[in-house]
Design a protein around this motif. Structure first.
Motif, PDB file in Angstrom:
ATOM      1  N   LYS A 210       0.683  -1.314  -0.165  1.00  0.00           N
ATOM      2  CA  LYS A 210       0.068  -0.169  -0.037  1.00  0.00           C
ATOM      3  C   LYS A 210       0.814   1.244   0.012  1.00  0.00           C
ATOM      4  N   GLN A 211       1.936   1.230   0.678  1.00  0.00           N
ATOM      5  CA  GLN A 211       2.672   2.441   0.894  1.00  0.00           C
ATOM      6  C   GLN A 211       4.118   2.199   1.486  1.00  0.00           C
ATOM      7  N   TRP A 212       5.095   3.056   1.296  1.00  0.00           N
ATOM      8  CA  TRP A 212       6.234   3.172   2.296  1.00  0.00           C
ATOM      9  C   TRP A 212       6.594   4.430   2.569  1.00  0.00           C
ATOM     10  N   THR A 213       7.384   4.620   3.833  1.00  0.00           N
ATOM     11  CA  THR A 213       7.951   5.927   4.354  1.00  0.00           C
ATOM     12  C   THR A 213       9.209   5.683   4.645  1.00  0.00           C
ATOM     13  N   VAL A 214      10.238   6.629   3.888  1.00  0.00           N
ATOM     14  CA  VAL A 214      11.612   6.433   4.132  1.00  0.00           C
ATOM     15  C   VAL A 214      11.815   7.631   5.123  1.00  0.00           C
ATOM     16  N   THR A 215      12.506   7.396   6.298  1.00  0.00           N
ATOM     17  CA  THR A 215      12.803   8.386   7.229  1.00  0.00           C
ATOM     18  C   THR A 215      14.480   8.593   6.963  1.00  0.00           C
ATOM     19  N   ASP A 216      14.889   9.496   6.556  1.00  0.00           N
ATOM     20  CA  ASP A 216      16.370  10.136   6.425  1.00  0.00           C
ATOM     21  C   ASP A 216      16.998  10.236   7.654  1.00  0.00           C
ATOM     22  N   PRO A 217      18.528  10.169   7.389  1.00  0.00           N
ATOM     23  CA  PRO A 217      19.065  10.248   8.683  1.00  0.00           C
ATOM     24  C   PRO A 217      19.032  11.780   9.561  1.00  0.00           C
ATOM     25  N   GLN A 218      18.569  12.595   8.794  1.00  0.00           N
ATOM     26  CA  GLN A 218      18.082  13.819   9.615  1.00  0.00           C
ATOM     27  C   GLN A 218      16.718  13.879  10.099  1.00  0.00           C
ATOM     28  N   GLY A 219      15.927  12.613   9.905  1.00  0.00           N
ATOM     29  CA  GLY A 219      14.776  12.523  10.601  1.00  0.00           C
ATOM     30  C   GLY A 219      13.559  12.953   9.969  1.00  0.00           C
ATOM     31  N   TYR A 220      13.810  13.332   8.371  1.00  0.00           N
ATOM     32  CA  TYR A 220      12.508  13.544   7.627  1.00  0.00           C
ATOM     33  C   TYR A 220      11.673  12.440   7.198  1.00  0.00           C
ATOM     34  N   ASP A 221      10.649  12.609   6.857  1.00  0.00           N
ATOM     35  CA  ASP A 221       9.764  11.395   6.364  1.00  0.00           C
ATOM     36  C   ASP A 221       9.338  11.814   5.012  1.00  0.00           C
ATOM     37  N   THR A 222       9.442  10.895   4.014  1.00  0.00           N
ATOM     38  CA  THR A 222       8.892  10.968   2.629  1.00  0.00           C
ATOM     39  C   THR A 222       7.873   9.763   2.405  1.00  0.00           C
ATOM     40  N   THR A 223       6.807   9.799   2.299  1.00  0.00           N
ATOM     41  CA  THR A 223       5.836   8.562   1.943  1.00  0.00           C
ATOM     42  C   THR A 223       5.203   8.726   0.746  1.00  0.00           C
ATOM     43  N   ILE A 224       5.287   7.378   0.175  1.00  0.00           N
ATOM     44  CA  ILE A 224       4.720   7.015  -1.140  1.00  0.00           C
ATOM     45  C   ILE A 224       3.605   6.008  -0.903  1.00  0.00           C
ATOM     46  N   ALA A 225       2.466   6.295  -1.495  1.00  0.00           N
ATOM     47  CA  ALA A 225       1.184   5.405  -1.360  1.00  0.00           C
ATOM     48  C   ALA A 225       1.022   5.106  -2.923  1.00  0.00           C
ATOM     49  N   VAL A 226       0.911   3.620  -3.403  1.00  0.00           N
ATOM     50  CA  VAL A 226       0.572   3.128  -4.418  1.00  0.00           C
ATOM     51  C   VAL A 226      -0.655   2.573  -4.579  1.00  0.00           C
ATOM     52  N   TYR A 227      -1.155   2.500  -5.891  1.00  0.00           N
ATOM     53  CA  TYR A 227      -2.423   2.170  -6.199  1.00  0.00           C
ATOM     54  C   TYR A 227      -2.628   1.676  -7.596  1.00  0.00           C
ATOM     55  N   ASN A 228      -3.726   1.270  -8.013  1.00  0.00           N
ATOM     56  CA  ASN A 228      -3.991   0.726  -9.519  1.00  0.00           C
ATOM     57  C   ASN A 228      -2.777  -0.213  -9.788  1.00  0.00           C
ATOM     58  N   LEU A 229      -2.491  -1.322  -8.862  1.00  0.00           N
ATOM     59  CA  LEU A 229      -1.445  -1.997  -9.126  1.00  0.00           C
ATOM     60  C   LEU A 229      -1.758  -3.163 -10.070  1.00  0.00           C
ATOM     61  N   ASP A 230      -0.697  -3.417 -10.875  1.00  0.00           N
ATOM     62  CA  ASP A 230      -0.801  -4.473 -11.883  1.00  0.00           C
ATOM     63  C   ASP A 230       0.518  -5.337 -12.223  1.00  0.00           C
ATOM     64  N   SER A 231       0.425  -6.807 -11.604  1.00  0.00           N
ATOM     65  CA  SER A 231       1.631  -7.527 -11.688  1.00  0.00           C
ATOM     66  C   SER A 231       1.686  -8.480 -12.889  1.00  0.00           C
ATOM     67  N   SER A 232       0.784  -8.080 -13.824  1.00  0.00           N
ATOM     68  CA  SER A 232       0.869  -9.004 -15.270  1.00  0.00           C
ATOM     69  C   SER A 232       1.527  -8.347 -16.413  1.00  0.00           C
ATOM     70  N   LYS A 233       1.792  -7.231 -16.357  1.00  0.00           N
ATOM     71  CA  LYS A 233       2.460  -6.628 -17.531  1.00  0.00           C
ATOM     72  C   LYS A 233       3.952  -7.054 -17.804  1.00  0.00           C
ATOM     73  N   LYS A 234       4.259  -7.357 -18.994  1.00  0.00           N
ATOM     74  CA  LYS A 234       5.399  -7.460 -19.452  1.00  0.00           C
ATOM     75  C   LYS A 234       6.071  -6.263 -20.070  1.00  0.00           C
ATOM     76  N   LEU A 235       7.184  -5.726 -19.132  1.00  0.00           N
ATOM     77  CA  LEU A 235       7.612  -4.335 -19.576  1.00  0.00           C
ATOM     78  C   LEU A 235       8.674  -4.296 -20.451  1.00  0.00           C
ATOM     79  N   ASP A 236       8.927  -3.124 -21.171  1.00  0.00           N
ATOM     80  CA  ASP A 236      10.079  -2.864 -22.136  1.00  0.00           C
ATOM     81  C   ASP A 236      11.137  -2.815 -21.448  1.00  0.00           C
ATOM     82  N   PRO A 237      12.235  -3.595 -21.545  1.00  0.00           N
ATOM     83  CA  PRO A 237      13.653  -3.495 -20.856  1.00  0.00           C
ATOM     84  C   PRO A 237      14.232  -2.050 -21.065  1.00  0.00           C
ATOM     85  N   GLY A 238      13.917  -1.452 -22.235  1.00  0.00           N
ATOM     86  CA  GLY A 238      14.501  -0.003 -22.571  1.00  0.00           C
ATOM     87  C   GLY A 238      14.009   1.027 -21.572  1.00  0.00           C
ATOM     88  N   MET A 239      12.844   0.663 -20.769  1.00  0.00           N
ATOM     89  CA  MET A 239      12.507   1.757 -19.788  1.00  0.00           C
ATOM     90  C   MET A 239      13.303   1.965 -18.754  1.00  0.00           C
TER      91      MET A 239
END
Length: 252
Positions: A210-239
């Motif tokens: 659902k999400q992850w939060t990274v806390t850097d050594p200075q104590g600052y948080d950055t949160t990323i929430a993910v949605y519309n997930l799809d694990s079936s796609k074959k991706l172009d390696p060039g990406m």
């Protein structure tokens, strides 16, 4: 882009998000089927609206002892999360990012394990983040510059590992679960940059990321929430190819 962990935690600095993006042409979009070979979404069905990220309490006190002990339920939860992460080979979706200053940005992400990821931020941000399996770059398309870091020094490597056993392969300092989330906190101590933490949160009912939060050594948080997930796609390696020809090192 002050340091390895700060860059990969925040993904982008707040000051770089207010610019237009004239170049280059966008990477192939894995979810529209035009350049991907998969079927329909394998994780979620109907298109979802952007979620509201859950921002951790900045006053939280997470145990830091490397001798932290866990009960059978916590170990079982960690094993379940490890099995889920190990089962993923590709993952495509949308994300909402909340920076340390509360600024919110959105975009698309593409993961191909092991070690490859691409984050494309929606305009007006000129930022892309690309990892090719060994290096990770934070690229500014408007300035045609990029910062390069070893993937092994970024928290993203845990999400991008082909197989992972969280209890054996990482320093897990906390495992908790409620009716909504299963949460796992990983701590890293590095002599030169200090201590950082990665908080991974999974749905208690569906077991999906659902999400992850990274806390850097200075104590600052950055949160990323993910949605519309799809694990079936074959991706172009060039990406996931890092362009060292058209993008130079960041000045300074």
């Amino acid at each position: 882009m002050a340091g390895v962990l700060l860059v990969t935690a925040a993904m982008v600095t707040a000051t770089s998000l207010a610019q237009t993006v004239p170049v280059p042409k966008p990477a192939p979009k894995g979810r529209d089927g035009a350049q991907s070979g998969g079927g329909g979404p394998a994780v979620t069905g109907a298109t979802q609206t952007p979620p509201t990220p859950v921002i951790p309490d900045p006053r939280r006190n997470v145990p830091s002892s490397i001798f932290q002990t866990f009960d059978a339920n916590q170990k079982a939860q960690a094993a379940k999360v490890s099995a889920y992460l190990s089962s993923l080979q590709t993952l495509v979706g949308n994300f909402v990012q909340v920076g340390p200053d509360g600024s919110k940005t959105q975009g698309d992400f593409y993961i191909q394990k092991p070690g490859k990821v691409r984050f494309e931020y929606d305009a007006p941000s000129p930022i892309d983040i690309v990892a090719d399996g060994s290096s990770l770059v934070v690229r500014d398309r408007k300035l045609a510059t990029q910062d390069v870091y070893p993937l092994s020094q970024t928290p993203l490597r845990f999400l991008l590992s082909d197989r992972i056993d969280l209890m054996k392969d990482t320093n897990v300092v906390n495992v908790s679960a409620d009716d909504v989330f299963v949460s796992v906190t990983i701590e890293e101590k590095q002599a030169l940059v200090g201590t950082s933490r990665l908080l991974l949160m999974f749905g208690a009912k569906d077991g999906q990321l659902k999400q992850w939060t990274v806390t850097d050594p200075q104590g600052y948080d950055t949160t990323i929430a993910v949605y519309n997930l799809d694990s079936s796609k074959k991706l172009d390696p060039g990406m996931f190819k890092i362009d060292f020809t058209n993008y130079g090192p960041s000045p300074g």
